[in-house]
Design a protein around this motif. Structure first.
Motif, PDB file in Angstrom:
ATOM      1  N   ALA A 185       0.836  -1.204   0.000  1.00 46.42           N
ATOM      2  CA  ALA A 185       0.000   0.000   0.000  1.00 46.42           C
ATOM      3  C   ALA A 185       0.873   1.258   0.000  1.00 46.42           C
ATOM      4  O   ALA A 185       0.567   2.238  -0.682  1.00 46.42           O
ATOM      5  N   LEU A 186       1.967   1.216   0.747  1.00 47.92           N
ATOM      6  CA  LEU A 186       2.816   2.413   0.835  1.00 47.92           C
ATOM      7  C   LEU A 186       3.468   2.744  -0.514  1.00 47.92           C
ATOM      8  O   LEU A 186       3.686   3.914  -0.817  1.00 47.92           O
ATOM      9  N   VAL A 187       3.770   1.721  -1.295  1.00 53.14           N
ATOM     10  CA  VAL A 187       4.388   2.026  -2.592  1.00 53.14           C
ATOM     11  C   VAL A 187       3.337   2.318  -3.666  1.00 53.14           C
ATOM     12  O   VAL A 187       3.681   2.826  -4.730  1.00 53.14           O
ATOM     13  N   ASN A 188       2.077   2.038  -3.370  1.00 51.75           N
ATOM     14  CA  ASN A 188       1.011   2.279  -4.351  1.00 51.75           C
ATOM     15  C   ASN A 188       0.310   3.614  -4.058  1.00 51.75           C
ATOM     16  O   ASN A 188      -0.814   3.657  -3.572  1.00 51.75           O
ATOM     17  N   TRP A 189       1.007   4.709  -4.391  1.00 50.46           N
ATOM     18  CA  TRP A 189       0.456   6.024  -4.062  1.00 50.46           C
ATOM     19  C   TRP A 189      -0.743   6.369  -4.933  1.00 50.46           C
ATOM     20  O   TRP A 189      -1.544   7.235  -4.563  1.00 50.46           O
ATOM     21  N   GLN A 190      -0.873   5.684  -6.068  1.00 44.07           N
ATOM     22  CA  GLN A 190      -2.018   5.967  -6.943  1.00 44.07           C
ATOM     23  C   GLN A 190      -3.335   5.494  -6.305  1.00 44.07           C
ATOM     24  O   GLN A 190      -4.376   6.131  -6.481  1.00 44.07           O
ATOM     25  N   ALA A 191      -3.279   4.373  -5.605  1.00 42.22           N
ATOM     26  CA  ALA A 191      -4.498   3.824  -4.987  1.00 42.22           C
ATOM     27  C   ALA A 191      -4.680   4.311  -3.555  1.00 42.22           C
ATOM     28  O   ALA A 191      -5.802   4.407  -3.067  1.00 42.22           O
ATOM     29  N   PHE A 192      -3.554   4.590  -2.876  1.00 40.86           N
ATOM     30  CA  PHE A 192      -3.621   4.962  -1.457  1.00 40.86           C
ATOM     31  C   PHE A 192      -3.098   6.391  -1.308  1.00 40.86           C
ATOM     32  O   PHE A 192      -1.889   6.616  -1.192  1.00 40.86           O
ATOM     33  N   LEU A 193      -4.024   7.324  -1.304  1.00 43.48           N
ATOM     34  CA  LEU A 193      -3.661   8.738  -1.387  1.00 43.48           C
ATOM     35  C   LEU A 193      -3.237   9.315  -0.033  1.00 43.48           C
ATOM     36  O   LEU A 193      -3.704   8.880   1.017  1.00 43.48           O
ATOM     37  N   SER A 194      -2.380  10.330  -0.122  1.00 40.41           N
ATOM     38  CA  SER A 194      -1.983  11.107   1.052  1.00 40.41           C
ATOM     39  C   SER A 194      -2.584  12.506   1.051  1.00 40.41           C
ATOM     40  O   SER A 194      -2.628  13.175   2.079  1.00 40.41           O
ATOM     41  N   GLY A 195      -3.037  12.951  -0.127  1.00 36.85           N
ATOM     42  CA  GLY A 195      -3.470  14.332  -0.298  1.00 36.85           C
ATOM     43  C   GLY A 195      -4.722  14.700   0.476  1.00 36.85           C
ATOM     44  O   GLY A 195      -5.010  15.883   0.683  1.00 36.85           O
ATOM     45  N   ASN A 196      -5.427  13.673   0.914  1.00 39.09           N
ATOM     46  CA  ASN A 196      -6.632  13.902   1.717  1.00 39.09           C
ATOM     47  C   ASN A 196      -6.292  13.950   3.209  1.00 39.09           C
ATOM     48  O   ASN A 196      -7.176  13.904   4.057  1.00 39.09           O
ATOM     49  N   GLY A 197      -5.000  14.070   3.508  1.00 39.30           N
ATOM     50  CA  GLY A 197      -4.566  14.088   4.902  1.00 39.30           C
ATOM     51  C   GLY A 197      -4.183  12.692   5.355  1.00 39.30           C
ATOM     52  O   GLY A 197      -4.799  11.719   4.926  1.00 39.30           O
ATOM     53  N   VAL A 198      -3.153  12.596   6.203  1.00 38.75           N
ATOM     54  CA  VAL A 198      -2.734  11.282   6.695  1.00 38.75           C
ATOM     55  C   VAL A 198      -3.190  11.056   8.135  1.00 38.75           C
ATOM     56  O   VAL A 198      -2.743  10.125   8.793  1.00 38.75           O
ATOM     57  N   GLY A 199      -4.076  11.918   8.604  1.00 40.61           N
ATOM     58  CA  GLY A 199      -4.709  11.710   9.906  1.00 40.61           C
ATOM     59  C   GLY A 199      -6.098  11.130   9.725  1.00 40.61           C
ATOM     60  O   GLY A 199      -6.574  10.952   8.602  1.00 40.61           O
ATOM     61  N   VAL A 200      -6.755  10.854  10.840  1.00 39.48           N
ATOM     62  CA  VAL A 200      -8.079  10.241  10.785  1.00 39.48           C
ATOM     63  C   VAL A 200      -9.117  11.216  10.228  1.00 39.48           C
ATOM     64  O   VAL A 200     -10.061  10.828   9.546  1.00 39.48           O
ATOM     65  N   ASN A 201      -8.906  12.503  10.490  1.00 38.55           N
ATOM     66  CA  ASN A 201      -9.819  13.505   9.961  1.00 38.55           C
ATOM     67  C   ASN A 201      -9.407  13.861   8.539  1.00 38.55           C
ATOM     68  O   ASN A 201      -8.231  13.760   8.204  1.00 38.55           O
ATOM     69  N   PRO A 202     -10.360  14.306   7.713  1.00 42.93           N
ATOM     70  CA  PRO A 202     -10.026  14.624   6.329  1.00 42.93           C
ATOM     71  C   PRO A 202      -8.841  15.584   6.226  1.00 42.93           C
ATOM     72  O   PRO A 202      -7.993  15.425   5.383  1.00 42.93           O
ATOM     73  N   ALA A 203      -8.754  16.555   7.098  1.00 41.81           N
ATOM     74  CA  ALA A 203      -7.567  17.408   7.115  1.00 41.81           C
ATOM     75  C   ALA A 203      -7.266  17.739   8.567  1.00 41.81           C
ATOM     76  O   ALA A 203      -8.156  17.840   9.392  1.00 41.81           O
ATOM     77  N   ARG A 204      -5.996  17.844   8.852  1.00 41.69           N
ATOM     78  CA  ARG A 204      -5.602  18.230  10.201  1.00 41.69           C
ATOM     79  C   ARG A 204      -6.084  19.637  10.504  1.00 41.69           C
ATOM     80  O   ARG A 204      -6.265  20.444   9.602  1.00 41.69           O
ATOM     81  N   GLN A 205      -6.249  19.936  11.801  1.00 42.28           N
ATOM     82  CA  GLN A 205      -6.635  21.303  12.182  1.00 42.28           C
ATOM     83  C   GLN A 205      -5.424  22.218  12.146  1.00 42.28           C
ATOM     84  O   GLN A 205      -5.077  22.867  13.093  1.00 42.28           O
ATOM     85  N   HIS A 206      -4.762  22.204  11.037  1.00 46.72           N
ATOM     86  CA  HIS A 206      -3.568  23.035  10.875  1.00 46.72           C
ATOM     87  C   HIS A 206      -3.297  22.987   9.384  1.00 46.72           C
ATOM     88  O   HIS A 206      -3.775  22.095   8.690  1.00 46.72           O
ATOM     89  N   PRO A 207      -2.557  23.956   8.835  1.00 46.16           N
ATOM     90  CA  PRO A 207      -2.348  23.909   7.383  1.00 46.16           C
ATOM     91  C   PRO A 207      -1.764  22.564   6.959  1.00 46.16           C
ATOM     92  O   PRO A 207      -0.906  22.014   7.633  1.00 46.16           O
ATOM     93  N   LYS A 208      -2.286  22.043   5.859  1.00 52.73           N
ATOM     94  CA  LYS A 208      -1.862  20.738   5.363  1.00 52.73           C
ATOM     95  C   LYS A 208      -0.356  20.735   5.117  1.00 52.73           C
ATOM     96  O   LYS A 208       0.203  21.728   4.668  1.00 52.73           O
ATOM     97  N   SER A 209       0.302  19.617   5.429  1.00 56.10           N
ATOM     98  CA  SER A 209       1.747  19.514   5.214  1.00 56.10           C
ATOM     99  C   SER A 209       2.096  19.789   3.756  1.00 56.10           C
ATOM    100  O   SER A 209       1.423  19.326   2.836  1.00 56.10           O
ATOM    101  N   ALA A 210       3.199  20.524   3.569  1.00 54.21           N
ATOM    102  CA  ALA A 210       3.671  20.908   2.236  1.00 54.21           C
ATOM    103  C   ALA A 210       4.343  19.761   1.500  1.00 54.21           C
ATOM    104  O   ALA A 210       4.846  19.942   0.390  1.00 54.21           O
TER     105      ALA A 210
END
Ligand code: 4IA
Length: 401
Positions: free
Chosen positions: A63-88
């Motif tokens: 899963a970690l090498v399959n970035w096309q299927a397992f996205l990070s852009g929606n946030g890597v926390g449980v919430n859709p985005a962290r309560q802070h600016p999204k990591s650059a």
């Protein structure tokens, strides 16, 4: 289309595992929960949060090498985005991820880090010289925190002001990858003030020349990245670059306490410091978990994770999966720990790992020459965090060689 569509499965058909992976019970002792998670199957539904989880090495790695299927852009926390600016960097997918990654990677690569080596060796030796003369040492505050704080903020080029807040700052952000539980609650009152002081330090005027921070702003001058990303990447260094090394240095000491014969093996051949560090990262997984989001219905084993769902990657579980590792719970310098997922894997693999390795090697070399035995000197206490695993205190005696 002649071939029938695969039946779309729902969470009901995925094995389910009750329990709270972010609760105090599991955070204090995650190993039983992780064993259960691996036993249930390659992907498991976690009803406590309505998310999926993976705990076996093979599927986590895939899963970690399959970035096309397992996205990070929606946030890597449980919430859709962290309560802070999204990591650059961490919370971007290609193509947005490419420029910050390609900018940061050479700055933190072995070639550019060589300039720090002599100074970091001297600092590690001076620190350990002092610690071996003490009756009691807290391996966390006196060593695991002291060393990274003495070298890394300088390397970034941030001012002295607010350094004591750096640990609190990143600890809270690592908690924010998890749910809004007591750990988040506890950090909230102090956070805004700490964060605003740290925000002041990511601007170009606040950064000393020649550090990683200034180099990132120069990359913005060259048009490699935007100014917003430059500031964001300085922030990423502050968030991801200190607590992680603190907890991996703590894990190294914990590991040698658990296996004194391995300490003698390191002393006999200090060139094993590198493998000792990687084995400690495998064994302890200072970064225990983070999430991905399914970009489409993704088949894992014989189950399907529906599009849009969050999946928790249990790095710590994968790093102790007996399907992959012989006697995974033992810290063993004779194994080859390469391939562990403690630094992640694929396009988001830890960009700071060379910094961490250099720090650890400096400390381990200094210890190996000066310390004949590392002995427990009191009850250790755990530091709980929604993402990180490490110690609050680890009392030891460093017996001089
Ligand atoms: C960032 C997972 C971890 C070590 C990490 C945390 C935060 C960031 C990057 C990596 O804020 O960019």
């Amino acid at each position: 289309m002649t071939s029938p569509e695969a039946p779309v499965r729902t969470e009901q058909q995925v094995p389910s595992l009750a329990g709270d992976p972010f609760g105090e019970t599991v955070l204090s002792d995650p190993f039983e929960f992780q064993r259960e998670l691996r036993e249930r199957g390659p992907v498991v539904y976690l009803p406590e949060y309505g998310v999926y989880g993976m705990g076996r090495y093979e599927e986590v790695r895939a899963a970690l090498v399959n970035w096309q299927a397992f996205l990070s852009g929606n946030g890597v926390g449980v919430n859709p985005a962290r309560q802070h600016p999204k990591s650059a960097i961490l919370e971007l997918d290609p193509p947005d991820h490419d420029a910050p990654r390609h900018t940061l990677e050479p700055l933190l690569g072995p070639r550019r880090l060589a300039r720090f080596k002599d100074e970091w060796v001297d600092k590690a030796e001076a620190l350990v010289d002092e610690l071996v003369q003490r009756e009691h040492v807290d391996a966390v505050s006196d060593l695991a925190e002291a060393f990274p704080l003495s070298v890394f903020p300088d390397a970034i080029g941030i001012s002295d002001e607010g350094r004591e807040s750096l640990l609190l700052y990143s600890d809270h952000l690592f908690n924010l990858f998890g749910p809004h539980n007591a750990l988040v609650e506890r950090g909230q009152a102090a956070f805004p003030e700490i964060a605003s002081r740290i925000e002041d330090q990511v601007h170009r005027d606040a950064l000393a020349p020649d550090g990683f921070g200034s180099e990132l702003w120069e990359a913005a001058d060259h048009g490699d990245i935007t100014g917003e990303l430059a500031g964001g990447l300085v922030r990423s260094l502050l968030i991801a670059g200190i607590d992680t090394t603190v907890h991996s240095l703590g894990a190294i000491i914990e590991a040698f306490l658990s296996a004194p014969d391995q300490w003698q093996a390191l002393r006999a051949d200090p060139r094993r410091a590198r493998v000792a560090f990687d084995e400690a990262v495998r064994w302890a997984s200072p970064v225990q978990t983070f999430f991905r989001t399914a970009s489409r219905d993704v088949v894992v084993g014989d189950a399907t994770v529906p599009e849009g769902e969050k999946i928790l990657m249990f790095l710590g579980s994968a790093n102790r999966d007996p399907r992959r590792w012989h006697d995974p719970d033992s810290f063993d310098l004779n194994r080859d720990p390469s391939g562990h997922v403690g630094f992640g894997m694929g396009i988001h693999r830890c960009v700071g790992q060379h910094v961490a390795r250099l720090e650890a090697e400096c400390v381990l070399h200094a210890l190996a020459r000066r310390v004949s035995r590392i002995e427990p000197a009191g009850e250790p206490s755990l530091h709980l965090n929604n993402t990180l695993r490490g110690w609050k205190t680890l009392p030891v005696r460093l017996v001089p060689a």
